[in-house]
Enzyme design. Structure first.
Site, short mmCIF file in Angstrom:
data_model
loop_
_atom_site.label_atom_id
_atom_site.label_comp_id
_atom_site.label_asym_id
_atom_site.label_seq_id
_atom_site.Cartn_x
_atom_site.Cartn_y
_atom_site.Cartn_z
N LYS A 82 0.82 -1.22 0.00
CA LYS A 82 0.00 0.00 0.00
C LYS A 82 0.86 1.27 0.00
O LYS A 82 0.34 2.35 -0.27
CB LYS A 82 -0.99 0.01 1.17
CG LYS A 82 -0.41 0.10 2.56
CD LYS A 82 -1.52 -0.06 3.59
CE LYS A 82 -1.01 0.04 5.02
NZ LYS A 82 -0.63 1.37 5.42
N ASP A 83 2.17 1.14 0.26
CA ASP A 83 3.08 2.29 0.23
C ASP A 83 3.74 2.47 -1.13
O ASP A 83 4.42 3.49 -1.35
CB ASP A 83 4.18 2.13 1.28
CG ASP A 83 3.66 2.20 2.71
OD1 ASP A 83 2.61 2.83 2.92
OD2 ASP A 83 4.30 1.62 3.61
N ARG A 130 -8.83 8.03 3.24
CA ARG A 130 -9.75 6.93 2.90
C ARG A 130 -10.55 6.50 4.13
O ARG A 130 -11.77 6.33 4.07
CB ARG A 130 -8.93 5.75 2.34
CG ARG A 130 -9.74 4.47 2.13
CD ARG A 130 -8.81 3.30 1.81
NE ARG A 130 -7.85 3.05 2.87
CZ ARG A 130 -8.11 2.36 3.97
NH1 ARG A 130 -9.31 1.82 4.16
NH2 ARG A 130 -7.18 2.18 4.89
N ARG A 131 -9.85 6.32 5.25
CA ARG A 131 -10.54 5.93 6.48
C ARG A 131 -11.43 7.06 6.99
O ARG A 131 -12.56 6.82 7.44
CB ARG A 131 -9.53 5.52 7.55
CG ARG A 131 -8.82 4.21 7.25
CD ARG A 131 -7.72 3.94 8.26
NE ARG A 131 -7.01 2.70 7.96
CZ ARG A 131 -5.74 2.46 8.27
NH1 ARG A 131 -5.04 3.40 8.89
NH2 ARG A 131 -5.16 1.32 7.96
N ARG A 148 -0.56 10.29 13.78
CA ARG A 148 0.67 9.93 13.10
C ARG A 148 1.60 9.23 14.09
O ARG A 148 1.33 9.13 15.26
CB ARG A 148 1.37 11.18 12.54
CG ARG A 148 0.73 11.81 11.33
CD ARG A 148 0.78 10.96 10.07
NE ARG A 148 2.07 10.33 9.82
CZ ARG A 148 3.12 10.91 9.25
NH1 ARG A 148 3.05 12.17 8.89
NH2 ARG A 148 4.23 10.25 9.03
N ARG A 154 1.15 5.19 18.16
CA ARG A 154 -0.30 5.32 17.98
C ARG A 154 -1.06 4.59 19.09
O ARG A 154 -2.03 5.11 19.63
CB ARG A 154 -0.71 4.79 16.60
CG ARG A 154 -0.09 5.57 15.46
CD ARG A 154 -0.57 5.04 14.12
NE ARG A 154 0.29 5.51 13.05
CZ ARG A 154 -0.06 5.53 11.76
NH1 ARG A 154 -1.26 5.11 11.40
NH2 ARG A 154 0.76 5.95 10.84
N CYS A 241 -1.25 7.32 -1.93
CA CYS A 241 -1.88 6.59 -0.83
C CYS A 241 -2.71 7.52 0.05
O CYS A 241 -3.35 7.07 0.99
CB CYS A 241 -0.83 5.86 0.00
SG CYS A 241 0.34 6.96 0.81
#
Length: 312
Positions: A82-83, A130-131, A148, A154, A241
């Site tokens: 995904k990166d 997206r989230r 972040r 996190r 992304c």
């Protein structure tokens, strides 16, 4: 196989864990080969105080590693797919895609079991557009705050009470052996994953055919086909992304089914479509589904998002 192989990897705990898994697989499959991890700091690792969507550019977590590949300081790189941008530097290819981990996003909370249990106005953390878009559509009453830092950071922020819940990729937690931190997994109907989420990509120089042959045992064709369809969808949308785009493909025999999504950041418009076709047409299926969503209003949404990011 070469006697010594150098893997380029980010220095984060998750990246090192993923690269160590590849290292262990290679050393077990090729006795006599020694694999060394070379930790490389990327631009995305250095910028921790700004949402990624405002940093702009593609390849925030891979460019420096790709430079090391091209300069022959490392022999291969292990990335979270995904990166990885859809356009790769000349001379490099992602030729090996291992079997996919869980693709879903994970809901993580100390006090609440599910998203629906969060009280009105609760704070939920994520930096992914997206989230954010899908959360805002599911629960417009929540306060969505940027989150972040590496995975440990996190989780610590959640544990310290800065958030009522956070969203992370389930795959990363599984790979780190931290499954117990997952409160619930979103279904792909609730929260469509990022392109390639849960899958790894092994990038190497196109000229290293002997190394490619030695790594083929790690390749999982169904995962590769699914990710190829998702990345073709992303490529047509020219998305990095950090745009409100999601896609997820599954393979059943010779049939590939792809679901794609474009959403406005505020979650008020969520465009979602699904298409199926032959696995041999994975790339064209992705491109065609992107066209359908663009024509349904996705083009206007993305123009607005790119415009905002360029002004940041």
């Amino acid at each position: 196989m070469k006697q010594t192989i150098k893997i380029g990897t980010r220095a984060s705990l998750l990246a090192v864990t993923q690269s160590t898994w590849v290292k262990n697989q290679i050393e077990a499959h090729h006795p006599g080969t020694s694999v060394e991890l070379v930790k490389i700091t990327t631009k995305g690792d250095k910028i921790l105080d700004v949402p990624l969507a405002k940093v702009g550019g593609k390849g925030l977590f891979v460019k420096e590693i790709e430079d090391a590949l091209l300069e022959k300081r490392v022999d291969l790189a292990v990335h979270s797919m995904k990166d990885v941008p859809t356009d790769l530097p000349d001379g490099l290819h992602v030729a090996v895609v291992p079997v996919r981990e869980v693709p879903q996003d994970a809901f993580i909370s100390v006090k609440y079991a599910t998203l629906s249990e969060l009280p009105h106005g609760a704070t939920i953390g994520t930096s992914s557009l997206r989230r954010k878009a899908q959360l805002a559509s599911l629960r417009p009453d929540l306060e969505i705050k940027d989150l972040r830092g590496n995975l440990d950071t996190r989780l610590r922020k959640l544990d310290e009470g800065m958030y009522d819940a956070i969203i992370l990729a389930g795959a990363g937690l599984n790979r780190l052996g931290m499954q117990e931190r997952i409160t619930a997994l979103f279904s792909v109907e609730e929260m469509l994953p990022a392109i390639g989420q849960g899958s790894l990509g092994i990038e190497l120089r196109e000229s290293d055919s002997e190394l490619l042959e030695g790594l083929q045992f790690l390749h999982h064709e169904e995962t590769a086909l699914a990710v190829a369809a998702e990345r073709a969808f992303l490529l047509r949308l020219e998305g990095g992304c950090q745009v409100p785009i999601g896609a997820y493909a599954t393979v059943d025999g010779d049939i590939l089914t792809l679901t794609g999504l474009i959403a406005s950041v505020d979650g008020k418009t969520v465009l979602r479509e699904q298409a199926s076709g032959s696995v041999s047409e994975a790339a064209s299926l992705g491109r065609n589904l992107a066209e359908v969503l663009l024509d349904r209003g996705g083009r206007a949404i993305l123009d607005e998002v790119y415009g905002e990011n360029n002004q940041a």
